[in-house]
Write a protein that holds these residues in place. Structure first.
Motif, PDB file in Angstrom:
ATOM      1  N   ASN A 210      24.693 -67.332 -15.577  1.00  0.00           N
ATOM      2  CA  ASN A 210      24.123 -67.992 -14.262  1.00  0.00           C
ATOM      3  C   ASN A 210      22.543 -68.715 -14.193  1.00  0.00           C
ATOM      4  O   ASN A 210      22.320 -69.117 -13.065  1.00  0.00           O
ATOM      5  CB  ASN A 210      24.215 -67.071 -13.062  1.00  0.00           C
ATOM      6  CG  ASN A 210      23.168 -66.017 -13.096  1.00  0.00           C
ATOM      7  OD1 ASN A 210      22.420 -65.933 -14.214  1.00  0.00           O
ATOM      8  ND2 ASN A 210      23.128 -64.938 -12.115  1.00  0.00           N
ATOM      9  N   ASP A 211      22.134 -68.787 -15.449  1.00  0.00           N
ATOM     10  CA  ASP A 211      20.659 -69.303 -15.539  1.00  0.00           C
ATOM     11  C   ASP A 211      20.496 -69.816 -16.698  1.00  0.00           C
ATOM     12  O   ASP A 211      19.300 -70.247 -17.082  1.00  0.00           O
ATOM     13  CB  ASP A 211      19.663 -67.986 -15.269  1.00  0.00           C
ATOM     14  CG  ASP A 211      19.947 -67.163 -16.472  1.00  0.00           C
ATOM     15  OD1 ASP A 211      20.621 -67.367 -17.312  1.00  0.00           O
ATOM     16  OD2 ASP A 211      18.856 -66.176 -16.587  1.00  0.00           O
TER      17      ASP A 211
ATOM     18  N   ALA B  47      15.822 -71.036 -16.657  1.00  0.00           N
ATOM     19  CA  ALA B  47      15.832 -69.897 -15.886  1.00  0.00           C
ATOM     20  C   ALA B  47      14.416 -69.964 -14.866  1.00  0.00           C
ATOM     21  O   ALA B  47      14.575 -69.218 -13.767  1.00  0.00           O
ATOM     22  CB  ALA B  47      15.963 -68.369 -16.482  1.00  0.00           C
TER      23      ALA B  47
ATOM     24  N   ALA C 187      19.125 -68.382  -9.575  1.00  0.00           N
ATOM     25  CA  ALA C 187      20.433 -68.069 -10.291  1.00  0.00           C
ATOM     26  C   ALA C 187      21.398 -67.307  -9.403  1.00  0.00           C
ATOM     27  O   ALA C 187      22.515 -67.285  -9.656  1.00  0.00           O
ATOM     28  CB  ALA C 187      19.948 -66.829 -11.261  1.00  0.00           C
TER      29      ALA C 187
ATOM     30  N   THR D 192      24.306 -69.732  -8.386  1.00  0.00           N
ATOM     31  CA  THR D 192      25.303 -70.347  -9.316  1.00  0.00           C
ATOM     32  C   THR D 192      26.691 -69.939  -8.975  1.00  0.00           C
ATOM     33  O   THR D 192      26.977 -68.783  -8.554  1.00  0.00           O
ATOM     34  CB  THR D 192      25.116 -69.764 -10.625  1.00  0.00           C
ATOM     35  OG1 THR D 192      23.752 -70.216 -11.338  1.00  0.00           O
ATOM     36  CG2 THR D 192      25.892 -70.373 -11.756  1.00  0.00           C
TER      37      THR D 192
ATOM     38  N   THR E  12      24.742 -75.206 -10.969  1.00  0.00           N
ATOM     39  CA  THR E  12      23.608 -74.295 -10.795  1.00  0.00           C
ATOM     40  C   THR E  12      22.762 -75.204  -9.695  1.00  0.00           C
ATOM     41  O   THR E  12      23.033 -76.564  -9.843  1.00  0.00           O
ATOM     42  CB  THR E  12      22.778 -74.187 -11.927  1.00  0.00           C
ATOM     43  OG1 THR E  12      22.909 -75.565 -12.902  1.00  0.00           O
ATOM     44  CG2 THR E  12      23.599 -73.052 -13.040  1.00  0.00           C
TER      45      THR E  12
ATOM     46  N   ILE F 144      15.768 -72.233 -12.225  1.00  0.00           N
ATOM     47  CA  ILE F 144      17.322 -72.327 -11.789  1.00  0.00           C
ATOM     48  C   ILE F 144      17.560 -71.213 -10.656  1.00  0.00           C
ATOM     49  O   ILE F 144      16.794 -69.945 -10.848  1.00  0.00           O
ATOM     50  CB  ILE F 144      18.482 -71.991 -12.908  1.00  0.00           C
ATOM     51  CG1 ILE F 144      18.588 -73.021 -13.642  1.00  0.00           C
ATOM     52  CG2 ILE F 144      19.658 -71.430 -12.178  1.00  0.00           C
ATOM     53  CD1 ILE F 144      19.647 -73.102 -14.768  1.00  0.00           C
TER      54      ILE F 144
END
Length: 457
Positions: free
Chosen positions: A44-45, A120, A125, A128, A79, A123
Motif C-alpha cells: 500500500n506504499d 512511502a 498508505a 490506498t 495511491t 504516500i
C-alpha cells in the motif's frame, strides 16, 4: 456541420474481452509470475508499473494508478501522494543541498542534483485502494459539497472504477473492508445502465475525460473504436454508465483494429474531442440530456488531420487558451499539432492547423501549463525516457529533460511550480522544478521510489 461518420453505430451489447491483457503481452520484457491467491496483496506504499496520474483540484494530493503489469500481485492500486510532503522534501533539499535528517532519502548516485526518496515518505498508505489489473488513466471530479471523486479506467476488469475522496483527510473510499480494500462491485462500473440484460461496458477502457461542470465521464476504448459515457452527478448520487457508441473510427488498414485513444473538452460542459490511433480523424461529441433520462453521446462534427500527413496515429489531446487552442500528439509523423479551435462566425469551432512542432518518436502523453512565460506543452517520450518542453507559439523546443525509463503519465501543478511524471518501467515518479530562472529549472530535483532493475519476479 458534417453528419456522423458512417461507420458509427450504437453499441448495445457486450463487446469481446479479447485483448484485455494486451498491455502486458505487448511488453515482452515485463513478463512475470501471475498471482492469483488472495494472500498475494500489493503493497500500500509502493508503485508497481505506475501508469495514470492526476492532481486533486486543490493541488494538495496526487493520485497514481499502479497497473500490476507483470501480475506479481492480485490487483492494481490507486495511491494518494501528499503533495505538501513532496514540497517539504523538495524544498529542504533545494534550499540546503542536504538530505533531510530522519528520512529514507539519499542523493542520486548518478545525478547529484537529484534526491531519491522511498515513495512511502509521501504516500498516504491508509488511503490506498485496490483495483483490477492494467489501470490506465485516472481523473478527478469536483462534487458540490467540496469533496471529489476519482475515476480510473481499468482494462483488466474491464471497468470504470471510482472512489470518493475527502481532501481534508486525503482518504479514498470505494467500498470493501480492511487495509487497502478492494473496490466493491458498486464502484466497478461494468454494466450499461446498471443492467446486465442491456450489455456490458465495452472492453479496453483507456482514456478519460471527467467533467465537473455537467457531471459526466467520457471513456475511450482501445478496441472496436468505442467511446462510452457515464452519468456522474455532482450532487453525490452514484455514477452509472449511460451510453456507448461503437465503430466511431475506421479500422487501421494494416491491422484492422479500430481504436479510440484520448478525450478532452474544449470547455467544461462543452464539446468533447476524441482522437484515434487507427484513423487520421478527430470526432467531436456533445452530451445530450432530456428531462430525467440518462445522458447520451451525440456525434456532432469531425475533422481530419491532413495538413501534416499521414497523421494517422493520434494520441493525447489537451486544450488551452480557454478552449481556443487544441494540442494534439501524433506519432506518425511525430509532431505536436496546434489547432485553432476558436468559434467562427458560424458558431462552430474552426479546427484548423496553425503550428506543427516536431517531437520525439514515441510520445505517450501531454499536459499544458503556464508558469509565467506563456503556455508550454510538456510531452512524455516513452522510448527516450524524456520530457520535451515545447513552445507552441514559437514552434520550438525549450528543454529536453531526462526523467527515467518509460515515462507515461504527466501532471502539472502551477501552484507548486512542479511537474510530476510516472516512470512506468522503473516504478518511480520524477518531480521536475518549473520555477522560472531557478538554477534547477526543468530538472528532476526529486524522485519518489527506488528504480526497479527488471520486470520479473
Amino acid at each position: 456541420m458534417k453528419a456522423p461518420h458512417p461507420s458509427m453505430t450504437v453499441f448495445k451489447r457486450a463487446t469481446s474481452s479479447a485483448g484485455v491483457l494486451s498491455l502486458a503481452l505487448a511488453m515482452a520484457t515485463l513478463t512475470g509470475c501471475p498471482a492469483t491467491s488472495d494472500e498475494v496483496r500489493p503493497p500500500n506504499d509502493q508503485f508497481f508499473f505506475p501508469t495514470g496520474m492526476a492532481i486533486d483540484l486543490d493541488e494538495g494530493s496526487l493520485f497514481v494508478t499502479s497497473a500490476n503489469s507483470d501480475l506479481r500481485y492480485d490487483s492494481g492500486t490507486i495511491t494518494v501522494i501528499n503533495l505538501d510532503r513532496v514540497e517539504e522534501l523538495a524544498g529542504s533539499w533545494l534550499s540546503s543541498g542536504q538530505v533531510p535528517a530522519g528520512t529514507d532519502c539519499e542523493v542520486d548516485s548518478t545525478i547529484v542534483t537529484t534526491m531519491v526518496c522511498n515513495e512511502a515518505e509521501a504516500i498516504v498508505a491508509d488511503s490506498t485502494i485496490r483495483t483490477g489489473n492494467f489501470a490506465t488513466e485516472v481523473a478527478v471530479q469536483a462534487l458540490d459539497d467540496g469533496t471529489a471523486r476519482v475515476f480510473a479506467a481499468v482494462r483488466g476488469d474491464p471497468s470504470l472504477t471510482w472512489a470518493d475522496f475527502d481532501p481534508a483527510s486525503r482518504s479514498l473510499e470505494c467500498g470493501g473492508s480492511g487495509g487497502a480494500p478492494r473496490c466493491d462491485q458498486d464502484h466497478r462500473l461494468n454494466r450499461l445502465r446498471g443492467d446486465e440484460s442491456i450489455g456490458s461496458l465495452p472492453s479496453e477502457p483507456f482514456g478519460l475525460y471527467v467533467d465537473s461542470a455537467d457531471g459526466f465521464v467520457v471513456v475511450t476504448h482501445l478496441s472496436q473504436g468505442v467511446v462510452s459515457l457515464t452519468d456522474a452527478p455532482t450532487d453525490g448520487r452514484p455514477p452509472i454508465v449511460s451510453d456507448a457508441l461503437g465503430g466511431v473510427f475506421d479500422p487501421d488498414p494494416i491491422t484492422g483494429v479500430r481504436s479510440a485513444i484520448s478525450a478532452a473538452a474544449r470547455t467544461p460542459g462543452g464539446r468533447v474531442y476524441v482522437t484515434s490511433s487507427s484513423e487520421e480523424r478527430v470526432q467531436i461529441f456533445t452530451v445530450a440530456r432530456t428531462g430525467t433520462s440518462l445522458p447520451a453521446l451525440v456525434p456532432s462534427d469531425f475533422f481530419f488531420l491532413r495538413d501534416v500527413l499521414p497523421s494517422d496515429d493520434g494520441r493525447g489531446i489537451r486544450f488551452g487558451n480557454g478552449g481556443d487552442t487544441a494540442y494534439v500528439l501524433n506519432r506518425d509523423p511525430p509532431v505536436l499539432q496546434v489547432l485553432d479551435t476558436s468559434i467562427s462566425p458560424t458558431g462552430q469551432p474552426r479546427n484548423t492547423l496553425v503550428q506543427a512542432v516536431e517531437i520525439c518518436s514515441n510520445a505517450s502523453n501531454l499536459t499544458v501549463g503556464d508558469l509565467g512565460a506563456g503556455n508550454r506543452v510538456f510531452v512524455t517520450c516513452f522510448r527516450e525516457g524524456q520530457v520535451w518542453v515545447l513552445d507552441p507559439v514559437g514552434g520550438g523546443v525549450d528543454a529536453i529533460i531526462d526523467v527515467g525509463r518509460g515515462p507515461q503519465a504527466i501532471a502539472i501543478s502551477e501552484a507548486n511550480k512542479k511537474l510530476y511524471v510516472t516512470n512506468f518501467l522503473e516504478d518511480t515518479i520524477s518531480v521536475v522544478d518549473l520555477e522560472l530562472a531557478s538554477p534547477t529549472e526543468n530538472r528532476v530535483v526529486l524522485k519518489l521510489g527506488r528504480t526497479r532493475q527488471s520486470g520479473g519476479n
